[in-house]
Structure formats: structure tokens, C-alpha cells
Write an enzyme that holds these catalytic residues in place. Structure first.
Site, PDB file in Angstrom:
ATOM      1  N   ARG A   1      23.629  -7.088 -24.557  1.00  0.00           N
ATOM      2  CA  ARG A   1      24.589  -7.557 -24.082  1.00  0.00           C
ATOM      3  C   ARG A   1      24.508  -8.766 -23.142  1.00  0.00           C
ATOM      4  NH1 ARG A   1      26.000  -2.082 -23.388  1.00  0.00           N
ATOM      5  NH2 ARG A   1      27.540  -1.400 -24.862  1.00  0.00           N
TER       6      ARG A   1
ATOM      7  N   ARG B   1      23.875 -10.061 -28.710  1.00  0.00           N
ATOM      8  CA  ARG B   1      25.482 -10.274 -28.784  1.00  0.00           C
ATOM      9  C   ARG B   1      25.537 -11.477 -27.810  1.00  0.00           C
ATOM     10  NH1 ARG B   1      29.952  -6.206 -27.811  1.00  0.00           N
ATOM     11  NH2 ARG B   1      29.507  -6.757 -25.984  1.00  0.00           N
TER      12      ARG B   1
ATOM     13  N   GLU C   1      34.303  -5.573 -36.376  1.00  0.00           N
ATOM     14  CA  GLU C   1      35.111  -4.796 -35.240  1.00  0.00           C
ATOM     15  C   GLU C   1      36.519  -5.133 -35.655  1.00  0.00           C
ATOM     16  OE1 GLU C   1      33.983  -5.937 -31.418  1.00  0.00           O
ATOM     17  OE2 GLU C   1      33.571  -8.230 -32.078  1.00  0.00           O
TER      18      GLU C   1
ATOM     19  N   GLY D   1      31.295  -2.569 -34.683  1.00  0.00           N
ATOM     20  CA  GLY D   1      31.688  -2.267 -33.186  1.00  0.00           C
ATOM     21  C   GLY D   1      32.978  -1.104 -33.357  1.00  0.00           C
ATOM     22  N   SER D   2      32.760   0.147 -33.119  1.00  0.00           N
ATOM     23  CA  SER D   2      33.474   1.191 -33.179  1.00  0.00           C
ATOM     24  C   SER D   2      34.667   1.026 -32.355  1.00  0.00           C
ATOM     25  CB  SER D   2      33.025   2.506 -33.363  1.00  0.00           C
ATOM     26  OG  SER D   2      32.341   2.905 -32.103  1.00  0.00           O
ATOM     27  N   ASN D   3      34.547   0.506 -31.047  1.00  0.00           N
ATOM     28  CA  ASN D   3      35.270   0.753 -30.239  1.00  0.00           C
ATOM     29  C   ASN D   3      36.588  -0.278 -30.482  1.00  0.00           C
ATOM     30  OD1 ASN D   3      34.002   2.277 -28.658  1.00  0.00           O
ATOM     31  ND2 ASN D   3      33.233   0.701 -27.155  1.00  0.00           N
ATOM     32  N   ASP D   4      36.432  -1.523 -30.768  1.00  0.00           N
ATOM     33  CA  ASP D   4      37.514  -2.339 -31.222  1.00  0.00           C
ATOM     34  C   ASP D   4      37.969  -2.169 -32.489  1.00  0.00           C
ATOM     35  OD1 ASP D   4      37.820  -3.957 -28.912  1.00  0.00           O
ATOM     36  OD2 ASP D   4      36.186  -5.494 -29.244  1.00  0.00           O
TER      37      ASP D   4
ATOM     38  N   HIS E   1       0.858  -1.269   0.027  1.00  0.00           N
ATOM     39  CA  HIS E   1       0.022  -0.007   0.018  1.00  0.00           C
ATOM     40  C   HIS E   1       0.956   1.328  -0.020  1.00  0.00           C
ATOM     41  CE1 HIS E   1      -3.681  -2.178   1.574  1.00  0.00           C
ATOM     42  NE2 HIS E   1      -4.052  -1.910   0.413  1.00  0.00           N
TER      43      HIS E   1
END
Length: 795
Positions: free
Chosen positions: A504, A571, A679, A700-703, A414
Site C-alpha cells: 500500500r 497499489r 473492486e 478487492g473484497s472490501n469495496d 554495545h
């Protein structure tokens, strides 16, 4: 004048006669029995009977005069007035016509029960209660396990008196109801023996996000009062309505509560709370079959009323059936408009306590620990109210607080309902708030980070943004989202989006499961300390292996359901060896690598014999979500594929594990799509060859940046050179996009770059990319930036 009405003669048109709660019970008995909704029978006293009671005892004018002179913001004066008025009512005499009608009705219930006096619940039902715009949740009293005509008559008077509880008086004033206009009906309902079974509360939407396609269920052992009072931390479940309707497996998510106490019958009448044995606490108290049946009845009720509902239910421990005890309209999320309000912390501090989040908001202020209701008057405007538990008696001061924190309680008690109505964030069920927090301390309470609410030390900055969802401009490509946390998926899905470009799996493994999959597979043949941790975390599941698969499938399904029917690209796990080693039991299975960033990860791990059984669990979870739950919007993405030969091998391994590319699992399914993370530079250089084995790319722009520029992105020594917009990186991205376009296949990007750099998102749009997948906190700003650039280009 009618003094009582049997439930089966009532409909919702009788609210003025018997109040919202009793009218709803009658409506369900009459209108939903054919749909398999079970509601216990009984009768209700009428509003006219209540007014006759006041007139018979000549107290109506006294009550109205006492209330007219009352300032409800003065909690001391409120308590005194409420106590005095309740005394007048409790000492009153029932008119002979009313007493006779109640005796006759109870005698009929006795006859129907085979001659033995039935145990009943005597419930309150106000004529202004359970309306779509105000719940009045818990404002008046309910009495359980009442047996015998004399006891019923006594408790009817107590129910009448509860119209003048402090909280009820205050609630009416703050919601604009005149006291004299509200009458009370007492419902006398056959008890469901949940003292021997299970009970709880269900909402036909998610109470935090307003997501409409799930039923939220809370459940605990025994009578349901401990849940609605917030005195127990219940199990929590989500059931997916479309799967339920399709006859598929429908349980989306389970969270095990401590369920430390249960309410049972006391000898001679009434109830008492007792401890629950440890072995029962460690089990879920509802099976999937129970949940499916309960959710089916809840959806039938929602469809009948045509709006989201708040439902109290019970499972009878004798006959095993699920019963609906009462149902009222949900009053907060169902009235929310198309303006999205988002609270977002701008800093972090030390976490002092955590619990279940109520209300997706943030509040900051000075702690006020209240250990007894008599101390409520100490709470000042803007304080953080901290208590063992809060029930509706606290409502007069709850509106003063910037936030509420309790030791006990669940998201459907409540107090949680009232907190949502008042727009106050609350963290409930912390277990230790009154011990860890002290009066005078400055804290920030955040309920804007998913299912878990946090209390941080100090006053942290936060931002509030309001978005008109119907006013979002067009953009020249699809904007998707990167989603890691399943418990935030329902909220994120309210943002403008075209689906999930990156879900992820490793977030679910690390944050929800927390155990190395090979340790779970090897259980019980693991070190003693690891075995103990596994047993603690996997409580409630048939085996550690089942725990991994079910928790993973629950996490994936929660994200997929939130965004359905839009695509959700999942992924598969992309932990590095040093990250896997940090999981429980992980150090025994992981190699020591000099540079794990380019070591045993992604596709290379999937094709390893050492990891084959663990990878099979991931594939099994994907199959459960697609095949058993019908969430065919799930697509699979493979990370870190180094060579074309490895790509070919991975497709074969997926097929051996039941995930065949292009294979449909149900009517309307376009077939499983398998996407590859682009990537590694080789992916872009040989893009045409890689695309022969996949249905598209997600960049995957980071790797890709770190491998193109030969940078260790974890090294601060060269961090200044890391730039996703470097010409070499852009050249490889452009090459990959062109190859996908030639092949007529999907190409998107799910790396960090577009979230951090709107200009990069603009460049990608100009290159013809199909979608950019952004972090949720950057969706709106990037969307508006791209729309602005597009409009400028037209001019």
C-alpha cells in the site's frame, strides 16, 4: 617469547596469540587489501606477553583465587572484586622485554609517520573474543588519541586491567569461559581522524530480522565511541547487496538521527564530547557515494569470512577515505535456525514512550529507573530496566531484566548487541524514558511492531508462536501477503510466502511522509505553519519534492528487496479526499464530499489535472525502484477503475509518466505488469473488456462487497449486513476469476475477506484463483487450514 606482532603478519589462525580482534585486523590487512578494504596498521602485544606480565608481578594466583570465590550475581561483590583486581594490574610493572618491544614498535610507527609521534588507539583483544558464538562486545577497554611512548605503555597496562572489568568477569562466567584460560592482547593502531569526519557500525545483515541481502549502517559525527556506547542517536541506513553488486543505486532506506553530540580530540591527549550544531544535526552525515563505498568493503569482508559480520568503520576527515577499524562475527541472527519465533500483542494501551526497537520480542514487568550505575543492584528479576543509556558495564544486571528502555543509543551500540544475545527486547533512543516512566509502574515493552519500539501502560497480553519453516505443507495455490509497513518487510519476508499481493503506497505517504503531495509541490508558497512543518519533516533532503519521491521510493524498495525475486504488487495511492485532507497541508487541496468512499479516489484522481503533478511523483518513485535499483519484481496496481474508458485513459497516463505496460528496463526483466483492482461491480460484469487493458485482476473484497450490497462500510448502522461471503459478492468474484482464466491472465485477491474467513480462502482455491494475499498475522493459520482441507479432500 614473542612480545609483539605487527598486524600485517597476523591471520585468523593467530587468535590464541593476539585475540580475536587483533587477529581479524591482521587477516583483513593481509587478505583484503587487494579487494580495496582499508585497515589502519599497527601492532599487537601477545597473549604470552600478558601472561608474562602477570607472572612478573606475581598476581596471577591472587587473581584466580579472588575470582574463584566470587558470586557474579552479587553485583556489589562483583564491583568490589573487579576494582581490587584492576588495581593490582594497573600498579604492575611491564617486564623489560615487553616494554622494550613496545617502545621499539612505536618508534618505528613514528618513523613511518615522517618523524612525528603518531596518535594511536590502544584496543583490547581477548583470546576468547569475537568468536561466532560470543561477541564479547565492549567487555574490555579502548583508549583513543594516545600519543607518545610513555602514554602508550600506560594505556597498555590499563587495557590489561580491563580484562577484569565487572562486565567482562560476568560475561565470561555466563558464557562458560574459565577466567584463567583467557588472555589479553593490546592492539596499538594508527588513528583514523574520524574526530574530523564520521564513524559508526555496520552489520552485513539486518540485526532484527536476520535478512541477509542488506547492509545495516549506523553513522554519527566524530569518533565512534559515542555510537558503540549508546550515547548518541545515529543516522541509520540500509544498503541492498544485489543492487550494489550490479552497480545499481543501492541505498534502500535512510533514517535521520539526532546526532546531538560528537567525540573529538582533547588537547594534550584523550577525547571529549561536544555539541553538534543544529544545521549539521539536520543533515545526513553520509552521502550515497560514501555508503556505497562502505557497503562494498563490508560485503568484501563478509565474503572473505564466509559469515555475517559486525564492523566498526570510520571516515577520515582529512583524506576523505573510508577505513575499517575492526570486524567480528555477528553472533545472534547468523546462528538463528529455521524455527521462526513471532511475538504478537493481543491488545493495545496508552503509549508512554517510543524509540528504536532492538530484538523482535515483547516483555512486561515493573519499571526500575536507574540513574546511576551504583543503583544497578536495585534491578530485580523481571524488571523493566530504564536508564539514560546502558553500556556494557550494565551487562551483569541486563540478564535480570524483562526489557530495557533508554533515552539514548542506536540499534548497533554495545548494549543492543548484548541485549540481542540475551534475548531481551530493548527500546533505545527514546529521548525521554527516565522522565516519563517511574519506578514501580507496570508496563509492556513491544519491539514486535517494526523499527519503532513502544512502551505501553499496563501489562498487555501477547502471544508467542514458533513455526518450523521447513515443515510447512503444500497448498493448492499461491499465498501472498499484504504489506503496508516498509520497516516490517524484512521480518514478514521470513514467513512462508509467494510474494506481496498488495503493497500500500498510501501507508508510506501517511506514516512516513505525512505531508500532502501538493503542499510539497507548492512549497514555499504555503501557509507559514505548513511551511514550518514541511521544513522540519524534510530535513536532510535536497528539497520537499525530493523528500516525497525518495521516501516513497525507499519504502517501495524496502518491500520489493525483502521479497525479491518474488513479485511485489504495488497499489498506487488510494486515499479518499477526507483521508488526504488529514495530511499536513491537505485541507487546502481536498474537496468536501458527502461520501468520499465513492468520490474522488483511485483512477479518477490520477486523471485529474489538479492531481497530475502529484501522480507523476508516484510514477517517478516506481521508475527509480525498477530502473535505478533494478528491482524489476515490482508490478503496478491501479485501484478503483470505474469504466473501461477510464481504464484506457489510465494506461495512457502511466505511459506518459514513463511506466509503459510490458516494457522491460533491464536484461531478464519480463516487462512491467499493470494489475487492476477488481473492486467495482462493473469490473466483474465487464471483466473481459477491462482485462484487455491490464495484465490481471486483484480482487478487492472490501469495496466489492460494499458496492455490491450498497453498504457504507464505515457506517455502524448497517455493519451487520457486510459479508464478503454473500452470494451476490461470490457470484461477481467467480465471474471475474473465470474471465481472467479465459484470458490467460493473473487473478488474485488482496481484500480482507480471506484473512478473516479461511472458508472463503478455501472457496477461492476451489474456484481456481491463482493467489490469495493475506495479512501477515493470518498467513500461517490460513496456510495450515487450506493444507488440512486439501489433505482431507484426498482422503
Amino acid at each position: 617469547m614473542e612480545m609483539i606482532r605487527w598486524f600485517q603478519t597476523l591471520r585468523m589462525t593467530d587468535v590464541e596469540l593476539v585475540g580475536g580482534k587483533n587477529a581479524s585486523i591482521g587477516e583483513m590487512i593481509q587478505g583484503l587489501a587487494g579487494a580495496g578494504v582499508r585497515v589502519p596498521g599497527g601492532f599487537a602485544t601477545t597473549a604470552g606477553a600478558f601472561r608474562a606480565f602477570l607472572a612478573h608481578n606475581r598476581i596471577e594466583e591472587k587473581i584466580n583465587a579472588r575470582l574463584a570465590a566470587l558470586d557474579v550475581n552479587d553485583v556489589v561483590a562483583l564491583a568490589a572484586a573487579g576494582r581490587e583486581i584492576r588495581g593490582w594490574v594497573e600498579q604492575g610493572e611491564l617486564p623489560s622485554a615487553l616494554e622494550g618491544a613496545i617502545r621499539d614498535a612505536y618508534a618505528r610507527m613514528t618513523q613511518e609517520a615522517g618523524g612525528s609521534e603518531p596518535d594511536v588507539a590502544v584496543r583490547s583483544s581477548a583470546t576468547a573474543e569475537d568468536l561466532p558464538e560470543a561477541s564479547f562486545a565492549g567487555q574490555q577497554e579502548t583508549f583513543l588519541n594516545v600519543r607518545g611512548a610513555e602514554a602508550v605503555l600506560h594505556h597498555v597496562r590499563l587495557v590489561f586491567a580491563s580484562l577484569y572489568n565487572d562486565r567482562a568477569i560476568s560475561y565470561r562466567v555466563h558464557h562458560g569461559f574459565r577466567h584463567a584460560e583467557v588472555a589479553l592482547s593490546a592492539g596499538v593502531q594508527r588513528m583514523v581522524r574520524t574526530d574530523l569526519g564520521v564513524s559508526g557500525v555496520a552489520f552485513t545483515l539486518d540485526t532484527e530480522s536476520g535478512y541477509r541481502d542488506a547492509v545495516l549502517v549506523t553513522a554519527a559525527y566524530g569518533l565512534g565511541e559515542l555510537i558503540v556506547q549508546g550515547a548518541v542517536n545515529p543516522d541509520e541506513y540500509f544498503v541492498y547487496k544485489p543492487a550494489l553488486k550490479a552497480g545499481k543505486r543501492a541505498v534502500l532506506r535512510r533514517t535521520l538521527g539526532s546526532k546531538a553530540r560528537r567525540m573529538v580530540y582533547a588537547e594534550g591527549g584523550g577525547v571529549l564530547a561536544v555539541d553538534v550544531p543544529q544545521e549539521e544535526r539536520r543533515r545526513f552525515c553520509l552521502s550515497d557515494e560514501d555508503l556505497t563505498e562502505l557497503a562494498r568493503q563490508c560485503v568484501a569482508i563478509e565474503e572473505h569470512y564466509g559469515r555475517p559480520m559486525d564492523i566498526e568503520w570510520g571516515k577520515d576527515g582529512r583524506d576523505g577515505h573510508i577505513y575499517i577499524l575492526q570486524a567480528r562475527p555477528e553472533t545472534v541472527q547468523s546462528r538463528a535456525g529455521r524455527t521462526l519465533e513471532r511475538f504478537e500483542l493481543q491488545g493495545r494501551g496508552e503509549v508512554l514512550v517510543e524509540g528504536r526497537a532492538v530484538g523482535s520480542r515483547i516483555g512486561a514487568g515493573t519499571v526500575r529507573v536507574v540513574r546511576d550505575p551504583a543503583e544497578m543492584n536495585q534491578v530485580q528479576d523481571g524488571d523493566i530496566l530504564v536508564a539514560d543509556m546502558t553500556d556494557p558495564d550494565w551487562e551483569p544486571v541486563m540478564k535480570r531484566a524483562a526489557a530495557i528502555v533508554t533515552n539514548r543509543g542506536g540499534r548497533t551500540c554495545h548494549a543492543a548487541i548484548i541485549a540481542r544475545e540475551l534475548g531481551i527486547p530493548a527500546v533505545v533512543g527514546t529521548g525521554n524514558a527516565t522522565r516519563e516512566l517511574r519506578s514501580g509502574q507496570t508496563v509492556t515493552v513491544s519491539c514486535a511492531e517494526g523499527d519503532t519500539g513502544y512502551v505501553y501502560a499496563g501489562k498487555l497480553p501477547y502471544r508467542v508462536s514458533r513455526i518450523e519453516l521447513d515443515a510447512m505443507p503444500e497448498v493448492g495455490m499461491k499465498i501472498m501477503m499484504n504489506v503496508a509497513s516498509p520497516d516490517r518487510a524484512f521480518s514478514f519476508a521470513a514467513l512462508p510466502n509467494e510474494g506481496v499481493g498488495l503493497a500500500r503506497v498510501e501507508f508510506i505517504i501517511s506514516n512516513v511522509i505525512g505531508i500532502h503531495p501538493r503542499a510539497l509541490l507548492d512549497y514555499p508558497n504555503v501557509p507559514e505553519d505548513v511551511r514550518a512543518q514541511i521544513e522540519e519533516k524534510t530535513a536532510g533532503y535536497p528539497s520537499p519534492r525530493d523528500f516525497f519521491r525518495e521516501k516513497l521510493s525507499e519504502g517501495i524498495a524496502s518491500i520489493a528487496a525483502a521479497f525479491a525475486p518474488k513479485p511485489v504488487i504495488v497499489r498506487l495511492s488510494d486515499f479518499k479526499s477526507n483521508e488526504y485532507a488529514h495530511l499536513i497541508g491537505g485541507s487546502a487541496y481536498e474537496p468536501q464530499e458527502e461520501n468520499p468512499m465513492i468520490g474522488f479516489r483511485g483512477a479518477s484522481r490520477y486523471r485529474s489535472a489538479d492531481f497530475a503533478a502529484a501522480f507523476a511523483l508516484e510514477c517517478g518513485a516506481i521508475r527509480e525502484v525498477r530502473e535505478e535499483m533494478g528491482l524489476t519484481n515490482v508490478q503496478v496496481m491501479i485501484p478503483f477503475v470505474r469504466t473501461v474508458g477510464e481504464a484506457r485513459t489510465i494506461i495512457e497516463i502511466l505511459e506518459k509518466n514513463g511506466l509503459k505496460r510490458g516494457e522491460a528496463v533491464s536484461e531478464g526483466d519480463e516487462g512491467l505488469k499493470v494489475i487492476m483492482m477488481c473492486e467495482v461491480p462493473s469490473n466483474a460484469i465487464l471483466a473481459d473488456q477491462f482485462l484487455e487493458h491490464f495484465d490481471g485482476f486483484s480482487i478487492g473484497s472490501n469495496d466489492l462487497t460494499q458496492l455490491t450490497l450498497a453498504l457504507d462500510r464505515d457506517s455502524g448502522l448497517v455493519a451487520d449486513l457486510f459479508d464478503e461471503q454473500n452470494e451476490a459478492v461470490l457470484a461477481l468474484m467467480s465471474q471475474a476469476i473465470r474471465a481472467a482464466k479465459r484470458a490467460g491472465k493473473y487473478v488474485g485477491i488482496c481484500g480482507q475477506g480471506p484473512s478473516d474467513h479461511p472458508a472463503l480462502a478455501q472457496w477461492l482455491m476451489e474456484q481456481g484463483i491463482d493467489s490469495v494475499s493475506l495479512n501477515p498475522d493470518s498467513v500461517l493459520s490460513t496456510w495450515l487450514h487450506l493444507a488440512g482441507e486439501r489433505e482431507a479432500a484426498r482422503v
